[in-house]
Design a protein around this motif. Structure first.
Motif, PDB file in Angstrom:
ATOM      1  N   LYS A   7       0.840  -1.196   0.000  1.00 26.04           N
ATOM      2  CA  LYS A   7       0.000   0.000   0.000  1.00 26.04           C
ATOM      3  C   LYS A   7       0.877   1.249   0.000  1.00 26.04           C
ATOM      4  O   LYS A   7       2.014   1.230   0.461  1.00 26.04           O
ATOM      5  N   PHE A  63      -0.563   1.530   7.259  1.00 25.49           N
ATOM      6  CA  PHE A  63      -1.638   0.543   7.209  1.00 25.49           C
ATOM      7  C   PHE A  63      -1.299  -0.712   8.018  1.00 25.49           C
ATOM      8  O   PHE A  63      -2.026  -1.085   8.929  1.00 25.49           O
ATOM      9  N   CYS A  64      -0.171  -1.349   7.685  1.00 30.64           N
ATOM     10  CA  CYS A  64       0.175  -2.600   8.374  1.00 30.64           C
ATOM     11  C   CYS A  64       1.232  -2.411   9.457  1.00 30.64           C
ATOM     12  O   CYS A  64       1.512  -3.332  10.222  1.00 30.64           O
TER      13      CYS A  64
END
Length: 209
Positions: A93, A105-106
Motif C-alpha cells: 500500500k 496501514f500494516c
C-alpha cells in the motif's frame, strides 16, 4: 485514479506539471485563501497569483478535482517512470510520503534496509571510466556493493555502488572533499536525465537488498 494517489502525485511531483498547470494550481490556492478577504484577494491579483488568463482559468472550468485528475492522467501517460510510488514492501500500500519508511496501514518498517543518506551535488562521466555521483554522506556509512535508490529523483533504479573515491572541490577560496560513487548501471539517457535535473533537492537513500 483514487483521490489519495492523485494528491500524492500533485503534492510530491509538482515538477512534472506544465507551466500553465502550475499557474492554475497557484490560482486555485490563492483564490481559495482570499475568498472571504477582498483586501488579501487584491494583493494576490496584483502579484499575479490570481490569473485572468483564459489559458489558465479554463483548466479549472470543470472543478478543481477534475483539474487534478487531468494533471495526473497526463503525467502518468507521458512520464510514468518519473513518479516514485513509495509502496510498503510488505502490504504494497502507498505510504503517506515518498520519504516515509513505515507503513501507516500494516505498521511494517523498512528503516533497516537503509544504511546511509547521501546528498547528491553533482554528476560526472569520466572518459573510459564509470559514471560518478558526487556529494556528501549525511549519515551512515557507505560501502561498495550497496545500492543508491534513485527513485525519488524520477529514475526507477537502484544502482550498485561499484567504486568509492574522493573528489577535491574548490569554491570561493574554500576547499573540501566530496565523496564520489561510481557505477556502470546507468544508460546514456539516465545520465542525461540526472544532468538535466541539477541542482538536486532530495537526499538519496543508500540501501541493502
Amino acid at each position: 485514479m483514487d483521490q489519495e494517489t492523485t494528491d500524492y502525485i500533485i503534492n510530491y511531483f509538482g515538477n512534472l506539471m506544465t507551466k500553465n498547470e502550475k499557474l492554475a494550481l497557484k490560482h486555485q490556492m490563492s483564490s481559495f485563501k482570499s475568498n472571504e478577504n477582498p483586501q488579501f484577494r487584491k494583493i494576490m491579483i496584483d502579484k499575479g497569483w490570481i490569473s485572468s488568463n483564459p489559458e489558465i482559468t479554463n483548466l479549472l472550468e470543470n472543478s478543481y478535482e477534475v483539474f487534478k485528475q487531468n494533471i495526473v492522467t497526463r503525467v502518468m501517460t507521458e512520464t510514468p517512470e518519473k513518479v516514485f510510488f513509495n509502496n510498503c514492501p510488505k502490504c504494497d500500500k502507498l505510504a503517506r510520503t515518498p520519504h516515509a519508511k513505515q507503513c501507516r496501514f500494516c505498521g511494517y518498517s523498512w528503516h533497516h534496509l537503509i544504511v546511509a543518506q547521501f546528498k547528491l551535488n553533482d554528476t560526472i562521466q569520466i572518459t573510459g571510466r564509470q559514471f560518478f555521483l558526487i556529494g556528501q554522506i549525511i549519515e551512515g556509512e557507505i560501502r561498495e556493493g550497496q545500492r543508491i535508490d534513485l527513485r525519488i529523483l524520477g529514475l526507477n533504479k537502484k544502482i550498485k555502488i561499484e567504486s568509492i573515491e574522493f573528489a577535491l572541490k574548490h569554491q570561493d577560496e574554500k576547499v573540501w572533499e566530496d565523496i564520489s560513487l561510481g557505477t556502470n548501471e546507468l544508460t546514456e539517457q539516465d545520465k542525461e536525465y540526472l544532468k538535466s535535473i541539477h541542482p538536486f533537492k532530495e537526499s538519496l537513500d543508500i540501501i541493502i537488498e
